[in-house]
Write an enzyme that holds these catalytic residues in place. Structure first.
Site, mmCIF file in Angstrom:
data_model
loop_
_atom_site.group_PDB
_atom_site.id
_atom_site.type_symbol
_atom_site.label_atom_id
_atom_site.label_comp_id
_atom_site.label_asym_id
_atom_site.label_seq_id
_atom_site.Cartn_x
_atom_site.Cartn_y
_atom_site.Cartn_z
ATOM 1 N N SER A 1 1.027 -1.068 0.134
ATOM 2 C CA SER A 1 -0.092 0.175 0.003
ATOM 3 C C SER A 1 0.878 1.294 0.023
ATOM 4 C CB SER A 1 -1.071 -0.140 1.040
ATOM 5 O OG SER A 1 -2.006 0.868 1.239
ATOM 6 N N ASN A 2 0.361 2.463 0.418
ATOM 7 C CA ASN A 2 0.941 3.698 0.419
ATOM 8 C C ASN A 2 0.622 4.517 1.489
ATOM 9 O OD1 ASN A 2 -1.052 5.381 -0.742
ATOM 10 N ND2 ASN A 2 -0.929 4.065 -2.361
ATOM 11 N N HIS A 3 0.876 5.658 1.950
ATOM 12 C CA HIS A 3 0.898 6.474 3.064
ATOM 13 C C HIS A 3 -0.098 7.353 2.831
ATOM 14 C CE1 HIS A 3 4.177 5.304 5.179
ATOM 15 N NE2 HIS A 3 4.931 5.379 4.317
ATOM 16 N N SER A 4 -0.984 7.124 1.632
ATOM 17 C CA SER A 4 -2.367 8.183 1.696
ATOM 18 C C SER A 4 -3.265 8.096 2.805
ATOM 19 C CB SER A 4 -3.050 7.897 0.476
ATOM 20 O OG SER A 4 -4.239 8.303 0.401
ATOM 21 N N ALA B 1 -4.927 7.550 -4.019
ATOM 22 C CA ALA B 1 -3.338 7.280 -4.421
ATOM 23 C C ALA B 1 -3.657 5.608 -4.838
ATOM 24 C CB ALA B 1 -2.778 7.336 -3.207
#
Ligand code: CTP
Ligand code: CA
Length: 220
Positions: free
Chosen positions: A33-36, A100
């Site tokens: 995943s990502n930091h959104s 994101a």
């Protein structure tokens, strides 16, 4: 249908938007995943509702409350986000892609938890579908607005995405600075459309959202 007015320039408009990250499963207990944080997208949903729009929010996994009056559909993966968006797209006049979305997903999801063995491992990934570009290519496309998260050459890459994805507007987000972008409460977006641009200045995400929506309302 309510008519647009000075206080409610989006009255009579229905907005579909994506927000937050996506999660791409690796096995039953792990994902990429990502930091959104989802803060920008949720701020847009809240402000759009206040400006009179009927709002459907397709959200990846975030820990934020649903803004009052907003219809929320929760999803996890990019594919689920695409399916939810395409099931709704014809009912909406405006689409804003703020999520994101993970660009790649593991090519296969292991049925069982992957056990550790070797000192290194490779994960083969495959490109995810581009939700924003898919919406923009639809025969009954809504007014389509994207975001561009960039760490360098922000204006150049944003205008390239505007053209390449055939968008009506793009909001460029310089995520190289920790005080704006992914997890911050403020932002400094620059909007681009065919033949114009507008820098929104540095302010809270609610104010950025409102300015973005007012700029959209002028061109809808
Ligand atoms: N987007 C999308 N689906 C994807 C990837 C991105 O809908 N699979 C949308 C995002 O919601 C955003 C816009 O496309 O509105 C731009 O996302 P960004 O990550 O900045 O650009 P990409 O086109 O993915 O290109 P890159 O990451 O290589 O810069
Ligand atoms: Ca991307």
């Amino acid at each position: 249908l309510a008519a647009a007015s000075e206080e409610q320039p989006l009255a009579g408009t229905s907005l579909l938007l994506t927000a937050g990250p996506t999660r791409e499963a690796l096995d039953p207990v792990r994902y990429l995943s990502n930091h959104s944080s989802g803060k920008m997208g949720f701020a847009i949903a809240e402000q759009a509702q206040r400006l009179g729009a009927k709002v459907t929010l397709v959200a990846g996994p975030v820990s934020l409350p649903t803004p009052a009056g907003v219809t929320r559909i929760d999803v996890e993966s990019a594919q689920q986000m695409l399916d939810a968006v395409m099931a709704q797209v014809e009912e909406h006049q405006l689409f804003i892609g703020c999520a994101a979305v993970a660009d790649y997903r593991p090519i296969a999801v292991a049925d069982n938890k992957i056990k550790k063995s070797a000192e290194s491992m490779m994960v083969e990934m495959v490109r995810n579908p581009d939700i924003l570009a898919t919406v923009a290519a639809h025969s009954k496309r809504p007014f389509t607005v994207g975001f561009a998260a960039e760490t360098q050459d922000v204006a150049h890459y944003a205008m390239d995405k505007l053209k390449r994805k055939n968008l009506d507007m793009i909001a460029a987000n310089d995520v190289s600075k920790p005080e704006q972008g992914f997890n911050a409460d403020s932002n400094a977006l620059t909007l681009y459309w065919d033949g114009g641009s507008q820098a929104l200045g540095y302010s809270g995400k609610s104010d950025q959202a409102k300015q973005l929506l007012l700029a959209i309302a002028k061109r809808l």
